[in-house]
Design an enzyme around this catalytic site. Structure first.
Site, PDB file in Angstrom:
ATOM      1  N   ALA A  57       0.939  -1.321   0.022  1.00 19.94           N
ATOM      2  CA  ALA A  57       0.002   0.063  -0.054  1.00 19.94           C
ATOM      3  C   ALA A  57       0.897   1.257   0.029  1.00 19.94           C
ATOM      4  CB  ALA A  57      -0.960  -0.170   1.311  1.00 19.94           C
ATOM      5  N   TYR A  58       0.376   2.323  -0.407  1.00 13.63           N
ATOM      6  CA  TYR A  58       0.975   3.691  -0.146  1.00 13.63           C
ATOM      7  C   TYR A  58       0.439   4.146   1.462  1.00 13.63           C
ATOM      8  CZ  TYR A  58       1.918   8.694  -0.696  1.00 13.63           C
ATOM      9  OH  TYR A  58       2.594   9.917  -0.714  1.00 13.63           O
ATOM     10  N   ASP A  99      -7.139   2.143  10.921  1.00 15.67           N
ATOM     11  CA  ASP A  99      -8.061   2.809  11.809  1.00 15.67           C
ATOM     12  C   ASP A  99      -8.358   4.238  11.339  1.00 15.67           C
ATOM     13  OD1 ASP A  99      -5.091   3.047  12.263  1.00 15.67           O
ATOM     14  OD2 ASP A  99      -5.508   4.656  13.951  1.00 15.67           O
ATOM     15  N   TYR A 122      -5.156   9.901   2.950  1.00 17.55           N
ATOM     16  CA  TYR A 122      -4.803   8.142   3.043  1.00 17.55           C
ATOM     17  C   TYR A 122      -5.691   7.281   3.718  1.00 17.55           C
ATOM     18  CZ  TYR A 122      -2.805   4.095   5.393  1.00 17.55           C
ATOM     19  OH  TYR A 122      -2.911   2.841   5.876  1.00 17.55           O
TER      20      TYR A 122
END
Length: 281
Positions: A57-58, A99, A122
Site C-alpha cells: 500500500a501507499y 484505523d 490516506y
C-alpha cells in the site's frame, strides 16, 4: 500470494508462512507494480494463488496529502486490480486497512460495522479500497489495524530508540489513543483467518489501548533507557494530515469467528524489543 513483502507486515507474513511450510509466492515491486493494472491482473491470474494477502500500500500519511494521485493509484486502483484478478481465479483476498478510515471522535470503541468517516486522504483511499473489495468479491477478509511496528521497516519504536541516542528529553502526543500492533502477531492473526471461511471485516490489533505518550514511556522502560517523556496535545504537534484522536477498535467479529485475540500490546512490545536486541547481537 503475499504483496508488499518489503514492508513491515508483508515481511512478517512471509516469514511465518515459510516457518509453517505454506507454499507461497512473494512478488517484488518490479513484478507486481500496483500502478500498472494490466501487469497486476496478468501476474495474479497466471500464478493462480488460492489466497492473496494484499499488504502492499501507499502508507506515507502526511505525504499523501500532496501526492494524492499516486496514493489513489496504489491504494484504490491497485486494490481494484488485485480484487478483480482474485475474483477471476476464485481466490480469497485479505485487504489490509487501517484505523484511519474512522474520524476518531468520541471515546467508544469503533465497531467493525461502524460507518467509516476518514479525516485524511490516506484514510479516504483505504476506505475506497475496502468498498471495492466488498463490491467485487464475497471471499474477502478486510483487516483493519493500527500503529504497526515490526523488524523490517521504520516505525515509532525504532524512532524512539534512535532519538534516545542523542536526547534526554522528548515531547510525545498524549491525546491520541489506540492499540500499538506488532506485525508478527498480526501476521499470525491473518494466517489463522485465511484458514477459515469466516469472511468479513476484522480489527487486527493487539489487546489493550494507550496513548503515544504511554507507548513511548513503555518503550524506554522496557529498553532500560532513561528518558524524560513530556505529554503534549495533538494541537501542539501539527502534522500535514489530520490524525484521529480515538483509534480504539472493537474486536467483536474476532470473538464471533471463534478466533484467538492477539496478545496485549505490552507483551508484544517486550517481544519486539527482544527481537531488535537479537538482531543487534
Amino acid at each position: 500470494m503475499v504483496t508488499g513483502v518489503n514492508g513491515q507486515l508483508g515481511h512478517d507474513v512471509m516469514m511465518q508462512l515459510k516457518e509453517m511450510d505454506f507454499d507461497f509466492i512473494a512478488p517484488r515491486r518490479n513484478e507486481l507494480d500496483l500502478t500498472n493494472k494490466d501487469q497486476v491482473k496478468k501476474y495474479i491470474i497466471e500464478k493462480n494463488p488460492d489466497v492473496v494477502i494484499h499488504c502492499a500500500a501507499y502508507t506515507a500519511v502526511d505525504k499523501a496529502e500532496d501526492e494524492k494521485d499516486l496514493c489513489y493509484l496504489v491504494n484504490v486502483e491497485g486494490t481494484r486490480a488485485v480484487a478483480e484478478a482474485a475474483k477471476e481465479i476464485n481466490a480469497k483476498v485479505v485487504y489490509i486497512s487501517t484505523d484511519y478510515v474512522f474520524d476518531g471522535l468520541g471515546q467508544e470503541l469503533h465497531s467493525e460495522l461502524k460507518e467509516p468517516n476518514p479525516i485524511n486522504y490516506y484514510g479516504y483511499t483505504k476506505e475506497q479500497g475496502e468498498k471495492i473489495v466488498r463490491e467485487l468479491t464475497d471471499n474477502y477478509f478486510i483487516v483493519r489495524t493500527s500503529w504497526v511496528y515490526g523488524i523490517n521497516g521504520n516505525n515509532f519504536v525504532k524512532t524512539m530508540m534512535k532519538l534516545a541516542e542523542s536526547r534526554k528529553e522528548i515531547n510525545v502526543v498524549s491525546d491520541q489513543i489506540g492499540a500499538p500492533t506488532y506485525t508478527k502477531d498480526l501476521a499470525q492473526f491473518i494466517i489463522n483467518l485465511i484458514q477459515t471461511n469466516n469472511y468479513g471485516t476484522y480489527h487486527g490489533v493487539n489487546e489493550g489501548f494507550c496513548s503515544w505518550h504511554e507507548f513511548a514511556e513503555s518503550i524506554f522502560e522496557k529498553s532500560g533507557i532513561n528518558m524524560i517523556v513530556n505529554p503534549i496535545s495533538t494541537e501542539d504537534y501539527p502534522t500535514k494530515a489530520n490524525r484521529p484522536l480515538n483509534s480504539r477498535l472493537s474486536k467483536e467479529n474476532t470473538t464471533k469467528a471463534g478466533l484467538d485475540r492477539m496478545p496485549h500490546w505490552k507483551d508484544a512490545l517486550t517481544r519486539f524489543i527482544a527481537e531488535i536486541n537479537c538482531q543487534e547481537d
